[in-house]
Design a protein around this motif. Sequence first.
Motif, PDB file in Angstrom:
ATOM      1  N   GLN A 172       0.815  67.796  45.306  1.00 19.55           N
ATOM      2  CA  GLN A 172      -0.160  68.884  45.458  1.00 19.55           C
ATOM      3  C   GLN A 172       0.279  70.113  44.660  1.00 19.55           C
ATOM      4  O   GLN A 172      -0.533  70.737  43.955  1.00 19.55           O
ATOM      5  CB  GLN A 172      -0.280  69.212  46.946  1.00 19.55           C
ATOM      6  CG  GLN A 172      -1.178  70.370  47.300  1.00 19.55           C
ATOM      7  CD  GLN A 172      -1.223  70.580  48.810  1.00 19.55           C
ATOM      8  OE1 GLN A 172      -1.551  69.674  49.577  1.00 19.55           O
ATOM      9  NE2 GLN A 172      -0.854  71.784  49.236  1.00 19.55           N
ATOM     10  N   TRP A 173       1.553  70.446  44.753  1.00 22.56           N
ATOM     11  CA  TRP A 173       2.065  71.605  44.027  1.00 22.56           C
ATOM     12  C   TRP A 173       2.047  71.377  42.520  1.00 22.56           C
ATOM     13  O   TRP A 173       1.797  72.297  41.745  1.00 22.56           O
ATOM     14  CB  TRP A 173       3.485  71.921  44.493  1.00 22.56           C
ATOM     15  CG  TRP A 173       3.537  72.503  45.872  1.00 22.56           C
ATOM     16  CD1 TRP A 173       2.513  73.082  46.557  1.00 22.56           C
ATOM     17  CD2 TRP A 173       4.680  72.575  46.719  1.00 22.56           C
ATOM     18  NE1 TRP A 173       2.944  73.510  47.795  1.00 22.56           N
ATOM     19  CE2 TRP A 173       4.271  73.218  47.928  1.00 22.56           C
ATOM     20  CE3 TRP A 173       6.008  72.178  46.611  1.00 22.56           C
ATOM     21  CZ2 TRP A 173       5.142  73.457  48.974  1.00 22.56           C
ATOM     22  CZ3 TRP A 173       6.883  72.412  47.656  1.00 22.56           C
ATOM     23  CH2 TRP A 173       6.450  73.046  48.835  1.00 22.56           C
ATOM     24  N   ALA A 174       2.317  70.150  42.112  1.00 17.37           N
ATOM     25  CA  ALA A 174       2.343  69.850  40.678  1.00 17.37           C
ATOM     26  C   ALA A 174       0.961  69.934  40.059  1.00 17.37           C
ATOM     27  O   ALA A 174       0.827  70.186  38.843  1.00 17.37           O
ATOM     28  CB  ALA A 174       2.932  68.458  40.458  1.00 17.37           C
ATOM     29  N   ASN A 175      -0.083  69.761  40.865  1.00 14.19           N
ATOM     30  CA  ASN A 175      -1.451  69.718  40.345  1.00 14.19           C
ATOM     31  C   ASN A 175      -2.222  71.018  40.524  1.00 14.19           C
ATOM     32  O   ASN A 175      -3.432  71.057  40.272  1.00 14.19           O
ATOM     33  CB  ASN A 175      -2.229  68.581  41.015  1.00 14.19           C
ATOM     34  CG  ASN A 175      -1.681  67.221  40.652  1.00 14.19           C
ATOM     35  OD1 ASN A 175      -1.145  67.029  39.564  1.00 14.19           O
ATOM     36  ND2 ASN A 175      -1.804  66.269  41.573  1.00 14.19           N
ATOM     37  N   GLN A 176      -1.545  72.073  41.002  1.00 15.84           N
ATOM     38  CA  GLN A 176      -2.259  73.334  41.169  1.00 15.84           C
ATOM     39  C   GLN A 176      -1.615  74.412  40.311  1.00 15.84           C
ATOM     40  O   GLN A 176      -0.411  74.374  40.053  1.00 15.84           O
ATOM     41  CB  GLN A 176      -2.277  73.769  42.644  1.00 15.84           C
ATOM     42  CG  GLN A 176      -0.945  74.238  43.204  1.00 15.84           C
ATOM     43  CD  GLN A 176      -1.051  74.602  44.679  1.00 15.84           C
ATOM     44  OE1 GLN A 176      -1.582  73.853  45.495  1.00 15.84           O
ATOM     45  NE2 GLN A 176      -0.540  75.771  45.024  1.00 15.84           N
ATOM     46  N   PRO A 177      -2.405  75.381  39.849  1.00 16.21           N
ATOM     47  CA  PRO A 177      -1.841  76.448  39.007  1.00 16.21           C
ATOM     48  C   PRO A 177      -0.866  77.305  39.792  1.00 16.21           C
ATOM     49  O   PRO A 177      -1.019  77.515  40.998  1.00 16.21           O
ATOM     50  CB  PRO A 177      -3.079  77.251  38.585  1.00 16.21           C
ATOM     51  CG  PRO A 177      -4.099  76.967  39.642  1.00 16.21           C
ATOM     52  CD  PRO A 177      -3.850  75.542  40.074  1.00 16.21           C
TER      53      PRO A 177
ATOM     54  N   ASN B 236       6.138  64.930  52.340  1.00 18.47           N
ATOM     55  CA  ASN B 236       6.833  65.677  51.294  1.00 18.47           C
ATOM     56  C   ASN B 236       6.389  65.220  49.904  1.00 18.47           C
ATOM     57  O   ASN B 236       6.267  66.028  48.983  1.00 18.47           O
ATOM     58  CB  ASN B 236       8.345  65.528  51.449  1.00 18.47           C
ATOM     59  CG  ASN B 236       8.925  66.499  52.472  1.00 18.47           C
ATOM     60  OD1 ASN B 236       8.913  67.707  52.275  1.00 18.47           O
ATOM     61  ND2 ASN B 236       9.440  65.958  53.573  1.00 18.47           N
ATOM     62  N   HIS B 237       6.147  63.930  49.774  1.00 18.37           N
ATOM     63  CA  HIS B 237       5.647  63.406  48.503  1.00 18.37           C
ATOM     64  C   HIS B 237       4.256  63.976  48.198  1.00 18.37           C
ATOM     65  O   HIS B 237       3.981  64.384  47.059  1.00 18.37           O
ATOM     66  CB  HIS B 237       5.599  61.874  48.555  1.00 18.37           C
ATOM     67  CG  HIS B 237       5.098  61.241  47.290  1.00 18.37           C
ATOM     68  ND1 HIS B 237       5.796  61.302  46.100  1.00 18.37           N
ATOM     69  CD2 HIS B 237       3.956  60.536  47.025  1.00 18.37           C
ATOM     70  CE1 HIS B 237       5.108  60.660  45.155  1.00 18.37           C
ATOM     71  NE2 HIS B 237       4.001  60.194  45.692  1.00 18.37           N
TER      72      HIS B 237
ATOM     73  N   ILE C 180      11.220  79.012  53.996  1.00 20.08           N
ATOM     74  CA  ILE C 180       9.915  78.384  53.798  1.00 20.08           C
ATOM     75  C   ILE C 180       9.647  78.267  52.298  1.00 20.08           C
ATOM     76  O   ILE C 180       9.814  79.245  51.556  1.00 20.08           O
ATOM     77  CB  ILE C 180       8.785  79.202  54.452  1.00 20.08           C
ATOM     78  CG1 ILE C 180       9.081  79.451  55.947  1.00 20.08           C
ATOM     79  CG2 ILE C 180       7.439  78.496  54.277  1.00 20.08           C
ATOM     80  CD1 ILE C 180       9.129  78.197  56.787  1.00 20.08           C
ATOM     81  N   LYS C 181       9.227  77.090  51.871  1.00 20.40           N
ATOM     82  CA  LYS C 181       8.878  76.883  50.474  1.00 20.40           C
ATOM     83  C   LYS C 181       7.386  76.629  50.345  1.00 20.40           C
ATOM     84  O   LYS C 181       6.823  75.766  51.035  1.00 20.40           O
ATOM     85  CB  LYS C 181       9.646  75.696  49.891  1.00 20.40           C
ATOM     86  CG  LYS C 181       9.376  75.470  48.403  1.00 20.40           C
ATOM     87  CD  LYS C 181      10.110  74.241  47.881  1.00 20.40           C
ATOM     88  CE  LYS C 181       9.848  74.045  46.389  1.00 20.40           C
ATOM     89  NZ  LYS C 181      10.497  72.819  45.857  1.00 20.40           N
ATOM     90  N   THR C 182       6.730  77.387  49.471  1.00 15.81           N
ATOM     91  CA  THR C 182       5.341  77.134  49.124  1.00 15.81           C
ATOM     92  C   THR C 182       5.298  76.666  47.671  1.00 15.81           C
ATOM     93  O   THR C 182       6.338  76.420  47.060  1.00 15.81           O
ATOM     94  CB  THR C 182       4.488  78.396  49.323  1.00 15.81           C
ATOM     95  OG1 THR C 182       4.949  79.419  48.425  1.00 15.81           O
ATOM     96  CG2 THR C 182       4.580  78.906  50.758  1.00 15.81           C
TER      97      THR C 182
END
Length: 263
Positions: A94-99, A88-89, A185-187
Amino acid sequence: MPTPEDTPDAADAPKGAIVVPLRPVRTDEGYRSVYSEYTRTTFGSVVRAISRGTGEVLITFGLIVLLFAGYEVWGKSAIVDAHQDELNHQLEQQWANQPTVGPSSAVTPVKPPNGAVIASVHIPRLNKKWAIVQGVTPADIRYAPGHYPDTALPGQVGNFSMAGHRTPAIWWDLDQLKPGDPVVIKTADTWYVYRVVGHEIVLPTAVQVVAPVPDKPGETPTKAMLTMTTCNPKFNNYQRYVVHAELDRSQPVADGDPAELKG
């Protein structure tokens, strides 16, 4: 010479009791222990000793098996939970670093490599959430539910399908889901709210359950479906427990948590 106090009176003994003299018995060969009749080796004593020893070994072995089974079922939960925290971390980083790309974007998502963490699944009825990895090999799903690589991605028309172990740390209680229950589901940018439409129990060879249209291989899908598979029954794997759900709605992550996760 024994005194009356030294020699028990058999008449005074409780019924069924064996009266043993308190002094050695004198014989032609000398004095004989009064306990010799009870301690000498006989066929019966050997059988009893073997039976007792075998029983102790079997009890010990049984306890070892029970402890091992307990560890396999419950002891690994802490290990899985620790790996889930790490996954989860990774996902959050990963989400924080992608547009951010909105759910209405026409860009076709690229399928990630096996082993990569791709999304998270939240099941309010079980009060649980898990990071989802790509792939369903034993190595892929050791600590997390895995996405069948050849099935749709979250929110896509088709059948977003996952497999997870039937362990207390993962999908132990999947059979508690009822029709209408949300599976969320969360993306990186979107929440997808699916609703359970039913379940089935099949053989492990019944791959049609993860077809684009569940149980109807070859048909062209028109809906966004979700399928979750796990072992059945508990403690065994000769069947598969399958839950099917249909996409109800979606909302941007920027709008906050969906209502289904706030109750």
